[in-house]
Design an enzyme around this catalytic site. Structure first.
Site, PDB file in Angstrom:
ATOM      1  N   LYS A  22       0.253  -8.794 -11.983  1.00 39.69           N
ATOM      2  CA  LYS A  22      -0.580  -8.835 -10.222  1.00 39.69           C
ATOM      3  C   LYS A  22      -1.501  -7.489  -9.839  1.00 39.69           C
ATOM      4  O   LYS A  22      -3.146  -8.387  -9.749  1.00 39.69           O
ATOM      5  CB  LYS A  22       0.372  -7.727  -9.127  1.00 39.69           C
ATOM      6  CG  LYS A  22      -0.135  -7.210  -8.396  1.00 39.69           C
ATOM      7  CD  LYS A  22       0.830  -6.623  -6.786  1.00 39.69           C
ATOM      8  CE  LYS A  22       1.345  -5.040  -7.602  1.00 39.69           C
ATOM      9  NZ  LYS A  22      -0.352  -4.772  -6.666  1.00 39.69           N
ATOM     10  N   ASN A  23      -1.672  -6.481 -11.117  1.00 39.84           N
ATOM     11  CA  ASN A  23      -2.644  -5.995 -11.301  1.00 39.84           C
ATOM     12  C   ASN A  23      -3.860  -6.197 -12.356  1.00 39.84           C
ATOM     13  O   ASN A  23      -4.472  -5.859 -12.096  1.00 39.84           O
ATOM     14  CB  ASN A  23      -2.450  -4.258 -11.704  1.00 39.84           C
ATOM     15  CG  ASN A  23      -0.937  -3.596 -10.781  1.00 39.84           C
ATOM     16  OD1 ASN A  23      -1.272  -4.298  -8.855  1.00 39.84           O
ATOM     17  ND2 ASN A  23      -0.676  -2.338 -11.015  1.00 39.84           N
ATOM     18  N   CYS A 116      -1.132   4.294   1.750  1.00 43.93           N
ATOM     19  CA  CYS A 116       0.235   4.022   1.918  1.00 43.93           C
ATOM     20  C   CYS A 116       1.316   4.930   1.678  1.00 43.93           C
ATOM     21  O   CYS A 116       1.282   6.315   1.430  1.00 43.93           O
ATOM     22  CB  CYS A 116      -0.010   2.985   1.346  1.00 43.93           C
ATOM     23  SG  CYS A 116       0.158   3.623  -0.783  1.00 43.93           S
ATOM     24  N   ARG A 121      -3.908   8.204  -1.520  1.00 43.56           N
ATOM     25  CA  ARG A 121      -5.053   7.477  -2.248  1.00 43.56           C
ATOM     26  C   ARG A 121      -6.842   7.393  -2.028  1.00 43.56           C
ATOM     27  O   ARG A 121      -6.750   6.506  -1.620  1.00 43.56           O
ATOM     28  CB  ARG A 121      -4.681   5.642  -2.217  1.00 43.56           C
ATOM     29  CG  ARG A 121      -3.228   6.072  -2.680  1.00 43.56           C
ATOM     30  CD  ARG A 121      -1.774   5.096  -2.550  1.00 43.56           C
ATOM     31  NE  ARG A 121      -2.564   4.009  -4.125  1.00 43.56           N
ATOM     32  CZ  ARG A 121      -1.938   3.045  -4.236  1.00 43.56           C
ATOM     33  NH1 ARG A 121      -1.532   2.315  -3.674  1.00 43.56           N
ATOM     34  NH2 ARG A 121      -2.756   2.170  -5.194  1.00 43.56           N
ATOM     35  N   ILE A 123     -10.901   8.054  -2.307  1.00 38.98           N
ATOM     36  CA  ILE A 123     -12.083   6.520  -2.910  1.00 38.98           C
ATOM     37  C   ILE A 123     -13.204   7.578  -3.618  1.00 38.98           C
ATOM     38  O   ILE A 123     -14.281   6.881  -3.785  1.00 38.98           O
ATOM     39  CB  ILE A 123     -12.445   5.321  -2.145  1.00 38.98           C
ATOM     40  CG1 ILE A 123     -13.105   6.061  -0.571  1.00 38.98           C
ATOM     41  CG2 ILE A 123     -10.872   4.648  -1.789  1.00 38.98           C
ATOM     42  CD1 ILE A 123     -13.298   4.915   0.278  1.00 38.98           C
ATOM     43  N   ASP A 305       4.449   3.412 -12.237  1.00 35.51           N
ATOM     44  CA  ASP A 305       5.155   2.155 -11.191  1.00 35.51           C
ATOM     45  C   ASP A 305       6.578   1.661 -11.402  1.00 35.51           C
ATOM     46  O   ASP A 305       7.136   0.658 -11.246  1.00 35.51           O
ATOM     47  CB  ASP A 305       4.001   0.362 -11.531  1.00 35.51           C
ATOM     48  CG  ASP A 305       3.104   0.456 -10.392  1.00 35.51           C
ATOM     49  OD1 ASP A 305       1.649   0.286 -10.742  1.00 35.51           O
ATOM     50  OD2 ASP A 305       2.427   1.746 -10.008  1.00 35.51           O
ATOM     51  N   ILE A 327       1.565  11.287 -10.729  1.00 28.25           N
ATOM     52  CA  ILE A 327      -0.037  10.283 -10.396  1.00 28.25           C
ATOM     53  C   ILE A 327       0.317  10.411  -8.951  1.00 28.25           C
ATOM     54  O   ILE A 327      -0.934  10.496  -8.009  1.00 28.25           O
ATOM     55  CB  ILE A 327       0.207   9.080 -11.020  1.00 28.25           C
ATOM     56  CG1 ILE A 327       0.119   8.598 -12.391  1.00 28.25           C
ATOM     57  CG2 ILE A 327      -1.120   7.619 -10.500  1.00 28.25           C
ATOM     58  CD1 ILE A 327      -1.187   9.330 -13.038  1.00 28.25           C
ATOM     59  N   ARG A 397       5.277  -8.509  -2.384  1.00 28.01           N
ATOM     60  CA  ARG A 397       3.739  -7.936  -2.119  1.00 28.01           C
ATOM     61  C   ARG A 397       3.834  -8.366  -3.983  1.00 28.01           C
ATOM     62  O   ARG A 397       2.602  -8.673  -4.218  1.00 28.01           O
ATOM     63  CB  ARG A 397       3.534  -6.755  -2.147  1.00 28.01           C
ATOM     64  CG  ARG A 397       3.351  -6.176  -0.529  1.00 28.01           C
ATOM     65  CD  ARG A 397       2.414  -5.211  -0.182  1.00 28.01           C
ATOM     66  NE  ARG A 397       1.511  -4.566  -1.323  1.00 28.01           N
ATOM     67  CZ  ARG A 397       1.396  -3.164  -2.005  1.00 28.01           C
ATOM     68  NH1 ARG A 397       2.047  -2.799  -1.390  1.00 28.01           N
ATOM     69  NH2 ARG A 397       0.510  -3.565  -2.627  1.00 28.01           N
TER      70      ARG A 397
END
Ligand code: EPZ
Length: 417
Positions: A22-23, A116, A121, A123, A305, A327, A397
């Site tokens: 996915k990433n 989220c 998160r 930017i 993850d 993280i 997702r």
């Protein structure tokens, strides 16, 4: 909102072929904006982050279709430069479109992706790098307006090896005038994969996976047919499930090197993974041993993850384990749900202490984020009795029909409602 009904207690046995990551697919899909030629991305999983990114790309004028596992993209008419707020909020990865939109149309407007369930998160690293590349940035009412008419190569140093910021800046740089160097770049395999995809389009990029990425801007890029790397997080999730629930599971079509940190950890537990080419097999017929300490770090450290999945394994291990999540600041929402299942976990700031119990008990739990949701499925598969996992949309997702995957491995799991 559908949910999963799981009857725990059965070992997991069988083999699963892993699809593209996915990433890796998400930034590569964004990078197709950099050419007007047709591109094809192969072995793509059917997950909602991909279908949502396709919707956003269509909003920019892209013709994009997923037939089977082939994602075909034609950006001839993709002249859009703004991502609708509702879609941007639904999918944080839409922020990866900023770089290619600026490279292609010299203008972009994207809603602030916001936080989220795993953290704020921010930017700032993305925006600082774009500024240094000559992009004029204004923020108003939650929208970030970028003017890239003076976009140029630059010497960038990242304050943190942000995956998304590294990817955004790589994509902004490949068509910018002059040279760009990104020092302190993220080293994840997905970064190397994006470099390989951009090079397959005719870009001049080198150094990904190391400390410094060097990019020489070119004037035009051509189409490409590309198979992204396999999903190391999906593969790792299945291996951890075998360790937590017992059984004999093989994941195939993987890159074992991408899972070094997990394999190193599992080698210290009671179930030693066996690597054979592009397959990894994990057999486990005893209670897992605890880990004194597990710290998440940027690649090649232990991946954040897989942290929630490892927490579930520790919940049923012998002894007391500790996790430090370095993280994301709030990646412990799953603790409240695991406690309903009889887990014994205490959390202080970024540290969780887990005292292993022989077995968890089935309960009604709610997925709060993608990886936490997958971890709750593992918890249900290993628990005594029945578990329901609600808000399956989070899991969809990043996992292609997770219930079918685990049913194939012998788990008693079905989707209800
Ligand atoms: C990517 O997110 C992945 N998502 C995440 O996977 C993954 O957990 C993360 O990298 C870390 O490996 C995709 O690739 C789509 P970051 P990203 O920028 O790019 C801070 C999953 O489950 N930061 O490396 O958003 C940030 O707050 C998802 O598949 C800044 O401070 O991650 C965080 O603490 C979850 N300023 C840390 O860096 C910035 O400008 C890592 O973030 C950007 C990030």
């Amino acid at each position: 909102m559908s949910k999963l009904l799981i009857k725990g207690g059965r070992p997991l046995c069988g083999e699963v072929e892993i699809k593209a990551a996915k990433n890796a697919v998400l930034p590569i899909l964004a990078a197709t904006l950099l050419t007007e030629d047709r591109c094809e991305i192969l072995n793509v999983p059917r997950i909602t982050d991909v279908t949502n990114m396709m919707r956003i790309m269509r909003g920019l004028g892209s013709r994009v279709a997923l037939e089977g596992e082939v994602l075909s993209v034609d950006n001839r008419d993709a002249t859009g430069c703004s991502v609708p707020t509702d879609l941007a909020k639904e999918l944080r990865s839409s922020f990866f479109l900023l770089g290619p939109m600026l490279a292609k149309t010299k203008r972009a407007a994207v809603a602030y992706p916001g936080g989220c369930d795993i953290g704020v998160r921010p930017i700032d690293i993305h925006l600082k790098g774009l500024c240094e590349m000559g992009v004029a940035i204004e923020e108003s009412h939650g929208i970030i307006y970028c003017d890239g008419t003076r976009l140029h190569g630059a010497d960038l140093v990242l304050d943190f090896p942000s995956v998304g910021a590294t990817e955004n800046l790589m994509m902004a740089a490949v068509l910018a005038k002059g040279k760009t160097r990104i020092t302190g770049a993220a080293k994840e395999p997905e970064i190397v994969d994006l470099q390989d995809f951009l090079v397959s389009m005719g870009a001049k990029v080198a150094g990904a996976g190391g400390d410094r990425i060097e990019i020489e801007g070119v004037t035009k890029l051509h189409g490409s047919v590309y198979t992204p790397i396999p999903d190391r997080i999906v593969a790792g999730t299945l291996l951890i499930a075998a360790a937590a629930c017992g059984g004999d599971v093989t994941v195939s079509r993987v890159c074992p090197d991408h899972l070094d940190a997990l394999l190193f950890k599992l080698n210290k537990s009671s179930c030693v993974p066996r690597v054979n080419g592009d397959k990894i097999t994990l057999k486990c017929d005893s209670r897992p041993r605890h880990f004194d300490r597990l710290e998440t770090q940027p690649y090649p450290g232990f991946p954040t993850d897989l942290q929630s999945q490892m927490m579930v394994m520790m919940c049923v291990s012998e002894g007391t384990s500790m996790i430090v999540e370095n993280i994301f600041e709030t990646r412990y929402r799953i603790v409240r749900e695991l406690t309903k299942m009889g887990a014994r976990i205490t959390v202080r700031d970024r540290t969780a202490v887990i005292r292993g119990v022989r077995s968890l008990e089935g309960a009604s739990v709610v997925a709060g984020d993608l990886r936490g949701g997958a971890a709750l499925v593992i918890a249900g598969l290993g628990a005594e009795g029945y578990t329901t996992v609600d808000d399956v949309c989070h899991i969809e997702r990043g996992y292609d029909r997770i219930e079918s995957t685990f049913a194939l491995l012998g788990g008693e799991i079905e989707r209800i409602g």
